[in-house]
Motif scaffolding. Structure first.
Motif, short mmCIF file in Angstrom:
data_model
loop_
_atom_site.label_atom_id
_atom_site.label_comp_id
_atom_site.label_asym_id
_atom_site.label_seq_id
_atom_site.Cartn_x
_atom_site.Cartn_y
_atom_site.Cartn_z
N TRP A 111 0.82 -1.21 0.00
CA TRP A 111 0.00 0.00 0.00
C TRP A 111 0.86 1.26 0.00
O TRP A 111 0.47 2.29 -0.56
N GLU A 152 1.94 1.72 -3.52
CA GLU A 152 0.81 2.25 -4.26
C GLU A 152 0.67 3.76 -4.05
O GLU A 152 0.39 4.52 -4.98
N ARG A 175 -3.16 -8.29 -6.36
CA ARG A 175 -2.74 -6.90 -6.25
C ARG A 175 -1.46 -6.61 -7.03
O ARG A 175 -1.14 -5.44 -7.28
N GLY A 195 -7.75 -6.92 -8.96
CA GLY A 195 -6.52 -6.45 -8.36
C GLY A 195 -6.57 -4.97 -8.02
O GLY A 195 -6.13 -4.55 -6.94
N ARG A 251 -6.27 -3.38 -4.33
CA ARG A 251 -5.24 -2.38 -4.02
C ARG A 251 -5.88 -1.15 -3.40
O ARG A 251 -5.34 -0.57 -2.46
#
Length: 436
Positions: free
Chosen positions: A99, A102, A171, A405, A409
């Motif tokens: 994360w 991301e 993910r 995915g 995410r």
């Protein structure tokens, strides 16, 4: 003249690689070396403490950075690094840091190195435990080796571990799978898109020298990291059942068991009078494998493919294992030794190979052929680079097709971001404000 940009790779490792301690670390080093050969800029990071046998990554030109769990300093680190590719070594690292990747580097290609399906290994371990509860028979374990992929799926599907692991696979933009069997399980039973999975087995250089002959070798050998539960179970099965059966036929036989991080409970099994030798860690696994006449790998559960069995092939050493040990390793090619389903079968096959030069030589040659067909670095390394470049080129389209995915995410980013804020705030004795 415009200079071509160098691809930046960040690896987030569950542990610092120890290629002489485990096949998983060996595979990571093979991948890293493939990147090095491309001239890529590589940073390896891990929240783990360095182990006793850590590889010298600096000698390969790889930057080493220690990171911490639940620490926002990672955000600054990755934002400054701005990697083109982020490789997570094992799915737990994707859970912990995905994360943040991301948030800070959304355009980086996210790749997961699975090593093996941990949820499959765990489910099989539970099945073995149940089998041992209902029967004291230590010979025939055929029931453990028979399940079809549908049965494996049903065993895994209700577990939290499988849900976590498969979510991590979704993910990521690409997942490196070491076993084709696991690819089929994920595609046909769990429904993962095949384009998310790339077969990347152990990648080795073929031997350039002739291995030792039958007459120049002696003793049986078993090898594997004692921290890996399937290896420890195999040692216990050998001690209680298999080795006594071999000694009945070969009273002077010797078994040498090597493994990193040997615990006291393993050393307690050492018995020279029985020819059962716990040898601790092997400085050079290939050297001790080359000196042995037969490799024993009686695995009753596990997943992925087995580095010890590839090492046996590299050394021209026949191996005796189970369907779990050989799974995903030989397709329809002849096995370089024997695949057995019971202690009696395993002992008989091991003794036959140990005694019979003709059978031993046939297995020896089968190993060399199998290496050439399935494990050549010259085949798999270029395929890996080509796949990564293709994924980078078509990243937007791939993510659009992988809606599940993207959804996972999104939710992982929001929920884990809040949890991390809460942990950091708790450490400061303050309460965070949750953002919608």
């Amino acid at each position: 003249m415009i200079q071509p940009t160098v691809t930046k790779v960040l690896v987030i490792g569950y542990v610092w690689p120890e290629p002489r301690s485990s096949a998983a670390s060996g595979h990571v080093m093979q991948i890293l070396d493939t990147f090095v050969q491309q001239g890529w800029d590589i940073t390896f990071s891990s929240p783990a403490s360095p182990g006793a046998h850590k590889a010298d990554l600096g000698a390969l030109g790889i930057r080493e950075v220690s990171i911490e769990l639940n620490n926002s300093s990672f955000d600054m680190f990755i934002s400054e690094l701005r990697p083109d590719i982020v490789l997570f070594d094992q799915f737990m690292m994707e859970e912990q840091f995905g994360w943040r990747v991301e948030k800070c580097c959304p355009d980086a290609l996210r790749v997961l190195e699975t090593s093996d399906l941990q949820s499959l290994r765990h489910a099989r371990h539970q099945r073995l435990k149940e089998r041992l509860k209902v029967s004291a028979d230590q010979d025939d374990f055929s029931v453990l080796f028979a399940p079809a992929l549908r049965e494996e799926f049903e065993l895994m599907a209700t577990t939290d571990l499988a849900k976590r692991e498969v979510a991590a696979l979704y993910r990521c933009d690409l997942n490196l799978m070491i076993s084709e069997v696991e690819i089929e399980l994920l595609v046909k039973q769990f429904g993962l898109p095949r384009e998310l999975l790339h077969w990347c087995p152990l990648m080795v250089e073929l031997p350039t020298t002739e291995p030792k002959a039958f007459e120049a070798r002696a003793h049986f050998l078993s090898i594997g990291n004692f921290r890996h539960a399937p290896n420890w179970d195999a040692v216990l099965w050998m001690k209680s059942t298999i080795w006594p059966l071999i000694r009945q036929q070969l009273p002077d036989a010797q078994l040498h068991i090597y493994g990193a991080y040997t615990p006291p409970k393993a050393m307690a099994l050492h018995n020279a009078a029985q020819g059962f030798h716990i040898m601790n860690w092997a400085e050079d696994a290939l050297q001790v494998m080359s000196a042995a006449r037969v490799c024993l790998a009686p695995l009753r559960f596990g997943a992925g493919i087995k580095g010890k069995l590839v090492d046996a092939m590299l050394c021209g050493t026949p191996s005796v294992t189970t369907p779990i040990g050989a799974e995903g390793m030989h397709d329809e090619e002849p096995w370089p030794g024997a695949i057995t389903r019971s202690a009696v079968q395993l002992a008989d096959a091991a003794v036959r190979l140990y005694r019979c030069p003709a059978d031993w030589q046939a297995a020896h040659l089968a190993g060399a052929a199998l290496l050439g067909k399935r494990y050549q670095r010259a085949t798999h390394a270029p395929a890996l680079i080509e796949k990564l470049r293709d994924c980078q080129k078509h990243l937007h389209e791939r993510r659009t097709r992988n809606f599940i995915g993207s959804m996972l995410r999104h939710h992982a980013h929001k929920s884990t971001q809040y949890m991390a804020q809460w942990i950091e705030a708790k450490n400061r004795d303050t309460q965070p404000t949750r953002n919608a």
